[in-house]
Design a protein around this motif. Structure first.
Motif, PDB file in Angstrom:
ATOM      1  N   ALA A 207      40.076  39.036  29.939  1.00  0.00           N
ATOM      2  CA  ALA A 207      40.297  38.865  31.375  1.00  0.00           C
ATOM      3  C   ALA A 207      39.672  39.968  32.226  1.00  0.00           C
ATOM      4  N   ASP A 208      39.324  41.107  31.636  1.00  0.00           N
ATOM      5  CA  ASP A 208      38.829  42.241  32.432  1.00  0.00           C
ATOM      6  C   ASP A 208      37.624  41.894  33.311  1.00  0.00           C
ATOM      7  N   PRO A 209      36.607  41.161  32.815  1.00  0.00           N
ATOM      8  CA  PRO A 209      35.479  40.825  33.693  1.00  0.00           C
ATOM      9  C   PRO A 209      35.898  39.980  34.893  1.00  0.00           C
ATOM     10  N   PHE A 210      36.942  39.181  34.715  1.00  0.00           N
ATOM     11  CA  PHE A 210      37.406  38.343  35.825  1.00  0.00           C
ATOM     12  C   PHE A 210      38.133  39.173  36.874  1.00  0.00           C
ATOM     13  N   VAL A 211      38.792  40.221  36.424  1.00  0.00           N
ATOM     14  CA  VAL A 211      39.432  41.137  37.369  1.00  0.00           C
ATOM     15  C   VAL A 211      38.371  41.766  38.269  1.00  0.00           C
ATOM     16  N   THR A 212      37.295  42.255  37.664  1.00  0.00           N
ATOM     17  CA  THR A 212      36.224  42.893  38.433  1.00  0.00           C
ATOM     18  C   THR A 212      35.537  41.891  39.352  1.00  0.00           C
ATOM     19  N   TRP A 213      35.266  40.697  38.835  1.00  0.00           N
ATOM     20  CA  TRP A 213      34.585  39.674  39.643  1.00  0.00           C
ATOM     21  C   TRP A 213      35.409  39.293  40.861  1.00  0.00           C
ATOM     22  N   TRP A 214      36.679  38.939  40.647  1.00  0.00           N
ATOM     23  CA  TRP A 214      37.476  38.430  41.754  1.00  0.00           C
ATOM     24  C   TRP A 214      37.827  39.526  42.752  1.00  0.00           C
ATOM     25  N   ALA A 215      37.888  40.747  42.288  1.00  0.00           N
ATOM     26  CA  ALA A 215      38.229  41.844  43.188  1.00  0.00           C
ATOM     27  C   ALA A 215      37.033  42.333  43.989  1.00  0.00           C
ATOM     28  N   THR A 216      35.823  42.238  43.409  1.00  0.00           N
ATOM     29  CA  THR A 216      34.672  42.880  44.067  1.00  0.00           C
ATOM     30  C   THR A 216      33.525  41.944  44.417  1.00  0.00           C
ATOM     31  N   ASP A 217      33.443  40.755  43.775  1.00  0.00           N
ATOM     32  CA  ASP A 217      32.248  39.933  43.980  1.00  0.00           C
ATOM     33  C   ASP A 217      32.576  38.449  43.891  1.00  0.00           C
ATOM     34  N   ARG A 218      33.693  38.041  44.497  1.00  0.00           N
ATOM     35  CA  ARG A 218      34.176  36.677  44.307  1.00  0.00           C
ATOM     36  C   ARG A 218      33.332  35.617  44.986  1.00  0.00           C
TER      37      ARG A 218
END
Length: 249
Positions: A207-218
């Protein structure tokens, strides 16, 4: 009943009922006076019937007044935030951007709940696609369903009625809509999973890549699936992923 914009409707209702009670009381005294003055048997019978009607009306007004008093005295039910303000209902779609901690906090709560509760239902397991983390609308539905479950079972107003509503309406509704957002599970997926744990959350360990994506580049389409993810979720939208030569894997 009349009230102005400056007056609370409950207070206005109480005042109106109190006025009605005074009117009924005055009517009762008038009936008593007439009854004392009546001379004919027929007149006395009519007055007794009227007296019973007035008494019944008075009892009704008194009950109504007591009910209104209890309702207006009852404090409004709000979800307090600790500062005297109502706490807004959280939404995955409306989480602040560039706030990795906020996104991670929601997933840290959601993933265990899905394994503990949501995926215990066969229909939920059948309808949830392995690529659910790529679909913000699915995450939104699941976050809302989790919060509804928490309110029904553990909140300050938890009740069997709320629990029944969760089972009868909310969970089936979310499961049905998730099945409409993406194709439902196929037979091969169930065959491939034979012998594995009955309750698993797809890609929970990644899930870590999804945390970064949705928080910074959604605003982009999300992280590129790895080979392992494609193998694990090879169905529906993930069944046709372009390879490096432009073909289909």
């Amino acid at each position: 009943m009349r009230h102005d914009d400056e007056q609370d409707p409950g207070t206005a209702a109480l005042a109106a009922v109190a006025g009605l009670a005074r009117t009924v009381d005055s009517l009762g005294r008038d009936v008593y006076t007439l009854n004392q003055a009546a001379k004919s048997t027929a007149a006395k019978a009519d007055l007794k019937a009227l007296a019973r009607t007035v008494e019944s009306l008075g009892n009704t007004v008194t009950s109504f007044e007591d009910l209104l008093a209890r309702l207006t005295a009852k404090p409004a039910k709000t979800k307090a935030s600790g500062h005297g303000e109502a706490e807004p209902v959280r939404s995955w779609l409306c989480l602040p951007e560039n706030d990795v901690a906020a996104v991670e906090a929601v997933l840290t709560e959601l993933l265990p709940w899905m394994g503990l509760v949501y995926l215990r239902y066969a229909t939920a397991r059948e309808e949830l696609p392995p690529c659910w983390l790529w679909h913000p609308e699915m995450v939104e539905e699941l976050v809302w369903l989790m919060d509804a479950w928490t309110a029904a079972y553990e909140g300050p107003e938890a009740s069997n009625k709320l629990v029944g509503d969760w089972h009868d309406r909310q969970r089936p509704g979310v499961t049905r809509r998730i099945g409409e957002y993406a194709p439902s599970c196929d037979v091969l997926k169930h065959r491939d999973d034979a012998g594995q744990a009955a309750v698993t959350v797809p890609l929970a360990a990644e899930a870590d890549p999804f945390v970064t994506w949705w928080a910074t580049d959604r605003h982009k389409t999300g992280p590129e699936p790895t080979a392992a993810q494609i193998k694990a979720g090879r169905r529906g939208a993930l069944a046709a992923v372009p390879d490096t030569a432009g073909g289909q894997r």
